[in-house]
Structure formats: structure tokens, C-alpha cells
Design an enzyme around this catalytic site. Structure first.
Site, PDB file in Angstrom:
ATOM      1  N   GLU A 613      -6.354  -4.854  10.979  1.00 25.56           N
ATOM      2  CA  GLU A 613      -7.127  -3.723  10.459  1.00 25.56           C
ATOM      3  C   GLU A 613      -7.754  -2.872  11.557  1.00 25.56           C
ATOM      4  OE1 GLU A 613     -10.717  -2.803   7.240  1.00 25.56           O
ATOM      5  OE2 GLU A 613      -9.823  -4.803   7.361  1.00 25.56           O
ATOM      6  N   LYS A 630      -7.527  -3.447   1.913  1.00 25.69           N
ATOM      7  CA  LYS A 630      -7.955  -4.236   0.752  1.00 25.69           C
ATOM      8  C   LYS A 630      -6.747  -4.416  -0.150  1.00 25.69           C
ATOM      9  CE  LYS A 630     -12.275  -5.017   1.483  1.00 25.69           C
ATOM     10  NZ  LYS A 630     -12.738  -6.404   1.670  1.00 25.69           N
TER      11      LYS A 630
END
Length: 856
Positions: A613, A630
Site C-alpha cells: 500500500e 481495502k
């Protein structure tokens, strides 16, 4: 609920604004034409980007805990007010504050959003607040109205049925003979918009600023037209003197925890001034030397780091496992000598410790300072005057000048500078909230983890690997205060005649010319199977029962409307005698993600991170990008299975809402520091070779007076590790978890001396201190979460790192009590399968951890 079926609606429209009033927590700007009553965690900046730089045309935001008598004399100058969204209940004064008085005393146009709608209805005595049938956070609904053909109405020229994003667990119910009438609702008759029968007061329950809401900007334009029509005969107009007075008194944005960093006319252009002074007032030169090795057959960053920097006291390796255009370069280097240094910061004592390898000194920050300001000064102080580039001629064995136009000519962004991490507890300095600062900041020393809150290596010497072109760059930043620069003649200079640059080139040439067969022989032979059963204990900082209770607490807060999403975390701890570099090499074999980092802070402190990320990327032109993750599914073994898994992710309402909430949060964070109208969302889903993920991309262009460090401070901590709204979620999680997170949940990466920055979210990370080892993990809790599934996901997210430790076979069982997990290596499997048992209360195996861990 499929991503394919949703358009992204860039809710951007330039609107005139004079004044904004913001509530207690975030104080974000969100007005339309004049003033705004903004609640703690609002995000309407995305609706109203203001292109003009005129003071009279941009929103001014003040906190909602401002006394009403300060605002009252200026109400006659205000064209309209927007009461924004936020967490909490309008019945509570702490949640609604000044907005209650504004509703009762202001006669001009008002627009309420979400909590603003509930507050308008409740405080005008027109209705009551009750729990919604179900919490609806980050989820899309069909909205119905009948005002398409009506002029000067909120929904004029908006289709009678449209999609919008909702964030609420409470709702308003109108009394009979109410002053408000319903002008929009859902299919199940939940109020979505109201209008006052006699005054210019409107409100919507949904969020028009969300990236998946339709016609949000049109709603704002309609409200502006209503305001303009109402104000045709208005005699009171705000002038620049009044505006400036109010601006200086009240204008506030969450850029930092510093009084002297609040946006005002005194520090507009501050970054430019700093750069200008350091570039023009020097009596000496600061030069960046670049030496390039071209067309190396097979790059060997692993061996290069081991031989060049593995034995250094302070060293780093910013790694990439799947080189592509986005992750084309890897970096390595060291600090502690030759003008470089190491910065440690302890937020509990506010002490900065500086080590140069031989000498160490420390000082306490002043009240007006933060560690972010210290870092910014370090970056600006090293802005180089000149770049000298050379190339190694392999045939002649000489160094020859390489004509380049710096700094654009270098294809990478890290030109030496700071490498390290900002721990999660830096939230105390990044979130400028009185409510936050009034509470006790957890002392890092209360945890078993003794690493500093933040640690940064200031490195003058860096080696860069270009994995696309197979080139190597060696960088050396020199500050010539006493000695003259190295004189490299245009005819070239033989390697043996140089200093560090040339020694490194020699070593790199040797490393990359070693015969592959010889290198293979030197490698340690790995066993094909586990020869004996070994038991390893990982202690949970929160027991299974406690962690599940924490999930329940999160769900209760979400149901009450205190938050939309809470990213709950915990840690596993154990004791191992391992070589940290060997462990990192093992981890990177089985975790093929874009970003890795090996950070050596001392002979006993290490951070080993493999994260997919990206938190914040800032280039030298001021373009900023964030890519929150997510929602994850593994790739299928067949095309059919792969398609099914991808479709399942696309249609998962839970994953969709988790991702959307963080996207809207990060759009809001970037809107505070970016040029009006520049924040946009190019994509909401992405697939990788090993998995499908909801990886959203949000981009913007920083304001000229905002540096990369200030951008980091404005957006920290990563929204994907807190939940939404950010500040309220941080406070709730701290009360629930009751322990510091440390390095985990913070960010790690580099800050280059010429401006660019790359910071990644610290997940999938092992922290080592002597023989103590910790692994953090967690998950986002939303209204649709299942307690058992969330706990299983927490365990699964640690599996890949635990397996890497076990593969080394250098483990020491730790005798521990009932709050522990027992991990058993099964010799029947080539790769050990983990079986999880809880000695306390259940001596049987309750569920095996199978397959690859789900990634964040």
C-alpha cells in the site's frame, strides 16, 4: 453492488465563498458562498474547490466551539451557511456546538448535510432523532424526488431518481405540522432531503461530496442560485477589511499541530522563502554527484546490499519485488558518517536525539515545534546547488561526464535525503484537535517496544537500481565547507584515482561479474522439509476474547453514529534468535508486493516491512498521489475461478463501502493541501499477478506553499489504518486498544532533498529488538462486519510473516501464559501449515490457518 456499474462523479465546481465555520475536530473547509458551519470531520472540500485566490472568494473555516458572540456581529455579511456532515448526534452539544445557535439566529440561506440535516430538524423543534433501521455507511442508495422541473429548487434539473452515498446510523423523523417538508427520500421512505416551508433552509441526509454520489456539484450550484436570488436586494456586503479581520481571527485548517503553521497571510509562500534563502545566501556549494553504470546483465540488489551496507550500523534498503513502471527503482545506503546522521524522536518526552555514529546529542522541542517541522528544516537545508553527472565507460575503464539537465534528467525521485518511518503515535502532532491533545498520549515506554516514535536516517550516499534498464546509479551528496570539489577532467578519470564513489563502483562491478554457478555454490542449501516438530509461541497483546470484545465495542460506536469505520489492530509477539537480514531475505521470497524496506536502526533494532500500500507519493512538480487498499481476493487457479473471485470482490457491498469511505476520507485530506479542483479519482479497483484488490487512486496538485512534509503532516495517519471520520476514529480506537501501535500503522519511505517523497503504509511488518519480535495486524470494522470472520482475518494477516520466521528454523520456544497462540510446524507439509490453539480455555485446535493470508 458492482464497481463496474458505478461512474465516478468528480464533484468539483468553483463557487464563491467568504466565510466558513467549522466544528471541533477537523475544521475542514467546505462552504459555498459565504460561511460554513462545519462539523468535526466534514469532507465538503471536495464539493467546493475554489479556483480564485482572492480572500473574498474562498471559504473560511472556524471551529464550532467558537463562542457565538464572536460570530454574531458578522452574520449580516454572510450570504449563506452550510452545516456539514460529521460524527455524533446533534442532540449532544459537544457534537453540534455553535451550529445550534447559528440555526436559531441566522436568517439567511442554510444548507445542512447529513448531521446538518438532523441538527436543522431537531434544533428548530420540527422533529426528533432516532436510530436508523440499519447503519448505512459508505453505501449507495437510490434517491427519489419530484423537483426536476421546479426553478430555484435544490434538485432542479437533477433526474428524479439518482444514486448517492449515505453515511449515517441515525435519522430524523418529522413531527406532524412540521416547518419542514420532505423533498427527497429512499424507496423505504427514509428522509433524504427537506426544505423549510417559510425560510431558505434546505438539508440532505446523503453526502453529495462522495466520489460515487451523482450530481453533487449541481446541488451546490442550485443552492448558490437560491442564495443569489435571495440576496438581490441585500444591502450589507462584506468588504476586504472586514474579511481580513475575520480571516485572521478564525481561519484554521488541520495542516499541523503548530500554531505557527496555521494557514494565514503571514506564512503564505513560506516554503518558497526557505528555499530562496538557502540557495542564495550560501558561502559554499552543495553538490550532488551522480555516477552511472549502464546495462548490467543481471542486477543483484540482494548481494549488493549485503556486501556494501550489511555491516553498517545504520543502513536501509528500499526494495521492490515486482518491478514495473510504478516501482521501477530500489534504493540502498547508510548513515552515521561523512555528514550524514540519524534522527530519533520520542513523542512522550518530545526529545529529538541526533547520532552521527561517533557523537550523540539531544534536545527538547519547543512548544511551537513538532518533529515534522524539524524534518522539513533538514530537507530544505540540504537542497543542492548543482548536480554533476558521470558515466562509467566499461571499455576504457574511465569516468566520463554525462550531459544532463538536472534534476529532471534523473529518472528517479530519491536524490539522497531522509529514509525511515513515522510511527502511528505521531498522530498527536498531525491531528490538530483540542479534544485529541487534552487526552493522555500513550508513552511508548509503556509498551515492550522500545523503538523511537519516529526514526529517520539522513543519508548522503545512496545506490539506485533501475530494474527496467538494468542500470545502477551511485549518488554522493557533498557539502563543501572546507575542501574544494573533486575535479573530474572532461577526458575522464580512472577508477583507482577516486574516493567513495569509485570504490563503490569497483565493488558493484565485482558483485555483478561473479559467475552465477559460483554464487549458487555459496548459497546455503535449504532443506526440502521440516525434519522435526517444533513449537513456537506467539503471545497476543489482546486475547481472543478481548479482541472480539473490541470488535463489539467498535460495532456499538458505529451503530451510535460515532464513526463509520474503525480499523482495529493488535499484535503478536515472540522471542527468536534470528539474523534480521536473513529473515528479510526469506520474507521477500514469498511476499511479492511492490514495496519493501529493510531498516537497520542499531545493532539490535530493525524494521522489516513488505507492504502493498502506497500512502503518499509526491513528485518534484508537486503532484501528489495516494493509493489506499481495502478489499482483497486471491487469484484463481483457472480463468473461471479467477473471474468468480474478481466478481465476488466487485459485488461485495462490505468491501465496496470500506474502500469508498477511505477514498472519500483521503480526498478530503488532500483537498486541504491541494490546488482547488485538482483532486480526482482515476480508478477504484486493480488486479495484481497474485491477487485482486480494491486499490483506489486519488491524485491532486499541492498548493505552492505546501511542501511534501506538510502534506504528510496534513494526511497522517493513513486513513486506511484509522477508519472514517479520521480524528474521531483515532480517539475511539485509542480508548479501545489501550496500547501504542508503534511502527505498525504508521508510514515508511523516503523524503528527497529536492522535494519528492514516497511513503508507504506500515503493514505486513516485523519489528525486531534484540531477540524480541512483533507482528502487527488488524482489519476494518464496519456495520456489516462479522465478529468471527474479523478475528480469523486478523490471524490470517500474520501468517505469511510467521511462516518466514519458521522457515529459518532458528526459533526459541517462549514459555508464556494463556493469552497466547501456539503455532505448530507440521513435518508432513513441505511448507509448514500453521495450526492455531489457545491454551487458555480451549486445549484443542480450534481452527487451522490455511492457504495464503489475505492481504490488506
Amino acid at each position: 453492488m458492482s464497481f463496474k456499474k458505478f461512474k465516478l462523479y468528480p464533484n468539483t465546481v468553483s463557487l464563491t465563498a467568504n466565510l466558513a465555520i467549522a466544528q471541533l475536530e477537523s475544521c475542514e473547509s467546505l462552504s459555498i458562498t459565504a460561511a460554513i458551519c462545519a462539523l468535526y470531520e466534514c469532507s465538503l472540500l471536495s464539493i467546493c474547490p475554489h479556483s480564485s485566490t482572492s480572500l473574498l472568494e474562498r471559504p473560511i473555516v472556524v471551529r464550532n466551539d467558537l463562542p457565538f458572540h464572536v460570530i454574531e456581529p458578522l452574520l449580516k455579511y454572510i450570504d449563506n451557511i452550510v452545516i456539514s456532515a460529521g460524527p455524533g448526534n446533534p442532540v449532544n452539544d459537544d457534537d453540534f456546538g455553535l451550529c445550534k445557535d447559528i440555526i436559531k439566529r441566522y436568517s439567511g440561506p442554510i444548507l445542512g448535510v447529513c448531521l446538518g440535516l438532523q441538527g436543522l430538524i431537531y434544533h428548530s423543534g420540527s422533529g426528533k432523532i432516532v436510530a436508523a433501521p440499519e447503519p448505512f455507511h459508505g453505501r449507495v442508495s437510490e434517491i427519489f424526488h419530484e423537483d426536476y422541473e421546479q426553478p430555484l429548487e435544490l434538485f432542479s434539473k437533477i433526474p428524479s431518481s439518482f444514486k448517492a452515498v449515505r453515511y449515517h446510523s441515525l435519522m430524523a423523523v418529522l413531527y406532524e405540522n412540521s416547518d419542514f417538508k420532505v423533498i427527497a427520500k429512499t424507496a423505504d421512505d427514509i428522509i433524504m432531503a427537506v426544505k423549510h416551508r417559510n425560510q431558505h433552509q434546505y438539508a440532505v441526509q446523503f453526502h453529495p461530496e462522495s466520489i460515487c454520489s451523482f450530481k453533487g456539484s449541481k446541488i451546490l450550484k442550485n443552492f448558490r442560485k437560491i442564495t443569489q436570488e435571495r440576496n438581490k436586494e441585500k444591502n450589507e456586503f462584506i468588504n476586504e477589511a472586514i474579511a481580513k479581520r475575520f480571516f485572521h481571527l478564525c481561519y484554521y485548517r488541520r495542516l499541523s499541530g503548530l500554531n505557527n503553521l496555521y494557514i494565514n497571510s503571514n506564512n503564505i509562500g513560506l516554503r518558497t522563502a526557505i528555499i530562496s534563502n538557502t540557495r542564495t545566501c550560501r558561502d559554499f556549494k552543495k553538490i550532488l554527484y551522480v555516477l552511472k553504470l549502464e546495462k548490467i546483465n543481471h542486477l543483484k540488489p540482494e548481494r549488493s546490499f549485503r556486501e556494501l551496507f550489511g555491516s553498517k550500523k545504520f543502513s536501509f534498503w528500499l526494495d521492490t519485488f515486482e518491478p514495473n513502471e510504478r516501482n521501477r527503482f530500489s534504493y540502498m545506503g547508510y548513515a552515521g558518517k561523512h555528514g550524514s546522521k540519524v534522527l530519533y524522536y520520542d513523542i512522550a518526552t518530545r526529545h529529538v536525539l541526533i547520532s552521527t555514529g561517533k557523537n550523540t546529542n539531544s534536545y527538547e522541542l519547543k512548544k511551537s515545534q513538532t518533529f515534522f517541522s524539524v524534518v522539513e528544516n533538514e530537507v530544505h537545508a540540504r537542497l543542492y546547488d548543482q548536480m554533476l553527472c558521470y558515466s562509467y565507460d566499461k571499455h576504457a575503464g574511465n569516468i566520463v561526464p554525462l550531459p544532463m539537465d538536472p534534476p529532471v534528467a534523473l529518472p528517479f525521485d530519491f536524490h539522497t535525503g531522509l529514509v525511515g518511518y513515522f510511527g502511528y503515535e505521531m498522530t498527536a502532532e498531525s491531528l490538530a484537535s483540542n479534544a485529541f491533545h487534552k487526552r493522555k498520549i500513550y508513552d511508548n515506554k509503556s509498551s515492550s517496544q522500545q523503538l523511537p516514535t519516529s526514526a529517520l536516517l539522513l543519508c548522503n550516499r545512496v545506490v539506485v537500481f533501475d530494474h527496467h534498464k538494468n542500470d545502477i546509479y551511485v549518488l554522493h551528496f557533498k557539502d563543501f565547507t572546507l575542501q574544494p570539489p573533486i575535479n573530474i577532467a572532461s577526458s575522464g578519470l580512472h577508477l583507482s584515482e577516486g574516493g567513495w564513489l569509485f570504490k563503490v563502483i569497483k565493488n558493484l562491478l565485482h558483485i555483478h561479474t561473479v559467475n552465477s554457478s559460483e554464487e549458487l555454490k555459496s548459497k546455503k542449501k535449504e532443506p526440502s522439509s521440516i525434519e522435526k516438530l517444533e513449537k513456537t509461541y506467539f503471545s497476543l497483546t489482546h486475547s481472543e476474547r478481548t479482541y472480539k470484545n473490541h470488535i463489539r465495542h467498535c460495532l456499538e460506536h458505529i451503530k451510535k453514529g460515532d464513526s463509520y469505520e474503525l480499523c482495529l489492530t493488535s499484535q503478536l509477539k515472540s522471542t527468536f534468535h534470528v539474523d534480521p537480514l536473513e529473515l528479510y531475505m526469506e520474507i521477500r521470497k514469498y511476499n511479492k508486493v511492490p514495496n519493501g524496506c529493510f531498516l537497520k536502526l542499531s545493532q539490535s533494532q530493525y524494521v522489516l516491512c513488505v507492504t502493498p500500500e502506497d500512502f503518499l507519493l509526491v513528485d518534484q512538480f508537486g503532484t501528489v498521489e495516494t493509493r489506499p487498499i481495502k478489499g482483497t481476493r486471491k487469484r484463481g487457479s483457472t480463468k473461471e475461478e479467477d473471474f468468480e473471485l474478481k466478481t465476488d470482490l466487485e459485488n461485495s457491498e462490505k468491501d465496496f463501502s470500506e474502500n469508498l469511505m477511505i477514498v472519500d476520507l483521503m480526498r478530503n485530506d488532500l483537498s486541504m493541501v491541494c490546488r482547488p479542483g485538482s483532486v480526482h479519482v482515476p480508478s477504484l479497483m486493480q488486479s495484481y499477478p497474485t491477487l485482486h484488490q480494491l486499490v483506489s487512486t486519488i491524485k491532486g496538485v499541492l498548493n505552492p506553499n505546501v511542501s511534501a512534509v506538510r502534506c504528510l503532516q496534513a494526511c497522517f495517519p493513513p486513513g486506511s489504518m484509522t477508519g472514517a471520520p479520521k480524528i474521531r476514529s483515532v480517539e475511539l480506537l485509542r480508548d479501545i486498544e489501550k496500547q501504542p501501535r508503534g511502527v505498525y500503522s504508521g508510514c515508511i519511505g523516503f523524503l528527497s532533498i529536492h522535494g519528492p517523497m514516497k511513503m508507504c503504509v506500515v503493514i505486513r511488518t516485523v519489528v525486531i529488538e534484540n531477540t524480541a519480535l512483533s507482528i502487527g495486524a488488524g482489519g476494518a470494522i464496519v456495520a456489516l462486519s462479522n465478529i468471527e470472520d474479523e478475528f480469523k482475518e486478523f490471524l490470517l494477516k500474520t501468517k505469511s510473516l510467521i511462516l518466514s520466521v519458521l522457515r529459518l528454523k532458528k526459533v526459541i520456544p517462549e514459555h508464556t501464559d494463556g493469552n497466547c497462540i501456539e503455532v505448530v510446524c507440521d513435518k508432513r507439509h513441505r511448507l509448514p501449515q500453521l495450526s492455531v490453539m489457545f491454551p487458555q480455555g480451549n486445549h484443542g485446535r480450534i481452527h487451522p490457518v490455511q492457504a495464503a493470508a489475505r492481504l490488506r
